[in-house]
Design a protein around this motif. Structure first.
Motif, PDB file in Angstrom:
ATOM      1  N   GLY A 190     -17.338  54.923 -17.710  1.00  0.00           N
ATOM      2  CA  GLY A 190     -16.253  55.254 -17.770  1.00  0.00           C
ATOM      3  C   GLY A 190     -14.989  54.963 -16.243  1.00  0.00           C
ATOM      4  O   GLY A 190     -15.687  54.639 -15.028  1.00  0.00           O
ATOM      5  N   GLN A 191     -14.025  55.962 -16.488  1.00  0.00           N
ATOM      6  CA  GLN A 191     -12.716  55.281 -15.020  1.00  0.00           C
ATOM      7  C   GLN A 191     -12.898  53.945 -14.181  1.00  0.00           C
ATOM      8  O   GLN A 191     -12.742  53.611 -13.625  1.00  0.00           O
ATOM      9  N   PHE A 192     -13.002  53.303 -15.022  1.00  0.00           N
ATOM     10  CA  PHE A 192     -13.230  51.428 -14.401  1.00  0.00           C
ATOM     11  C   PHE A 192     -12.626  51.000 -15.414  1.00  0.00           C
ATOM     12  O   PHE A 192     -12.752  49.484 -15.723  1.00  0.00           O
ATOM     13  N   GLY A 193     -11.288  50.772 -16.127  1.00  0.00           N
ATOM     14  CA  GLY A 193     -10.440  49.806 -17.214  1.00  0.00           C
ATOM     15  C   GLY A 193     -10.164  48.803 -16.901  1.00  0.00           C
ATOM     16  O   GLY A 193      -9.881  47.383 -17.522  1.00  0.00           O
ATOM     17  N   THR A 194      -9.352  49.366 -15.475  1.00  0.00           N
ATOM     18  CA  THR A 194      -8.281  48.625 -14.797  1.00  0.00           C
ATOM     19  C   THR A 194      -9.082  46.697 -14.565  1.00  0.00           C
ATOM     20  O   THR A 194      -8.776  45.670 -14.721  1.00  0.00           O
ATOM     21  N   ALA A 241     -16.871  48.757  -6.873  1.00  0.00           N
ATOM     22  CA  ALA A 241     -16.296  49.121  -8.568  1.00  0.00           C
ATOM     23  C   ALA A 241     -15.520  49.844  -7.862  1.00  0.00           C
ATOM     24  O   ALA A 241     -15.792  51.198  -8.111  1.00  0.00           O
ATOM     25  N   PRO A 242     -13.958  49.264  -7.985  1.00  0.00           N
ATOM     26  CA  PRO A 242     -12.538  50.647  -7.762  1.00  0.00           C
ATOM     27  C   PRO A 242     -12.447  50.902  -8.768  1.00  0.00           C
ATOM     28  O   PRO A 242     -12.334  50.425  -9.872  1.00  0.00           O
ATOM     29  N   THR A 243     -12.441  52.523  -9.056  1.00  0.00           N
ATOM     30  CA  THR A 243     -11.949  53.163 -10.226  1.00  0.00           C
ATOM     31  C   THR A 243     -10.109  52.638 -10.741  1.00  0.00           C
ATOM     32  O   THR A 243      -9.731  51.975  -9.472  1.00  0.00           O
TER      33      THR A 243
END
Length: 245
Positions: free
Chosen positions: A44-48, A77-79
């Motif tokens: 989660g929280q890695f859509g971009t 992995a940037p959020t």
């Protein structure tokens, strides 16, 4: 009683071999191929980041390397919040090639555990390429389990381990790692030196000035001549009177 014993014996002879054969246990299903986007989707929280991995084909490259070779990989992995914190329009201002380089800058071409960061040699080489100063240098320092990351523009830390096995490690970072080659602050060119202004020559006074000067000189000459004539006349008069007397 005898008939019963015979019947039991017949049943055992007919069905005993089938019942005595042990059924083989079902083999465990082989693990599916590693898929970096599925790992991030589960976290989660890695859509971009997922969209960038797909649009730049970096996801396919990572999956292919993990499933077709023994080479490990490390992904920072940037959020989504990390991308949201960038100035408005940052990603849209990048060319396709720069987007590829940006994503690859978050990937190390080898597996790095948290403890291995403590002895890593800086700058680390990423899949973006040249790690020399001004290009794509990535420096890390580790104290215990805290890993600090610096790109020359951004400083951040590894905040969480999302995934780790013997081939892939995915670490959460709360800032997008911005490489110098793409995001180096622009330096305004120094202003060109101004040329010293030449002193302007006094304006030509023209014929009227020259005429005035000539007129002045003529007037002075006439006055001198008149004075000389007057002095001669006075001297002659004095001489005449002296002769008479």
């Amino acid at each position: 009683m005898a008939y019963l014993s015979i019947a039991i014996s017949l049943i055992f002879l007919l069905h005993g071999p089938a019942l005595s054969q042990a059924q083989p246990a079902a083999a465990p299903a082989p693990p599916g191929p590693t898929n970096i986007t599925k790992i991030l989707e589960k976290a989660g929280q890695f859509g971009t980041l997922i969209r960038l991995l797909k649009s730049t084909s970096t996801a396919d490259q990572i999956n292919g390397q993990l499933n077709n070779s023994n080479n490990g990989l490390t992904l920072f992995a940037p959020t989504d919040n990390a991308f949201t914190s960038l100035p408005s329009g940052t990603l849209n201002s990048l060319t396709d090639q720069q987007k590829v380089a940006l994503v690859q800058f978050h990937v190390l071409p080898n597996l790095m555990t948290i403890t291995q960061f403590q002895t890593a040699s800086n700058p680390l080489r990423t899949q973006a390429g040249d790690s020399s100063n001004g290009k794509y240098p990535l420096n890390v320092t580790a104290v215990g389990n805290q890993v600090n990351i610096s790109t020359g523009i951004v400083n951040t830390t590894v905040s969480n381990t999302i995934y780790s096995d013997g081939q892939l490690a995915v670490y959460q970072v709360d800032k997008v790692l911005l490489p110098l080659d793409i995001f180096r602050p622009s330096v305004a060119p120094a202003p060109a030196p101004t040329k010293a202004k030449k002193k302007e020559a006094p304006a030509d006074l023209g014929p009227s000035s020259s005429s005035s000067k000539d007129s002045s000189e003529s007037s002075d000459a006439g006055t001198l001549k008149w004075r000389n004539s007057r002095d001669i006349a006075c001297a002659a008069l004095i001489g005449f009177l002296y002769w008479i007397l």
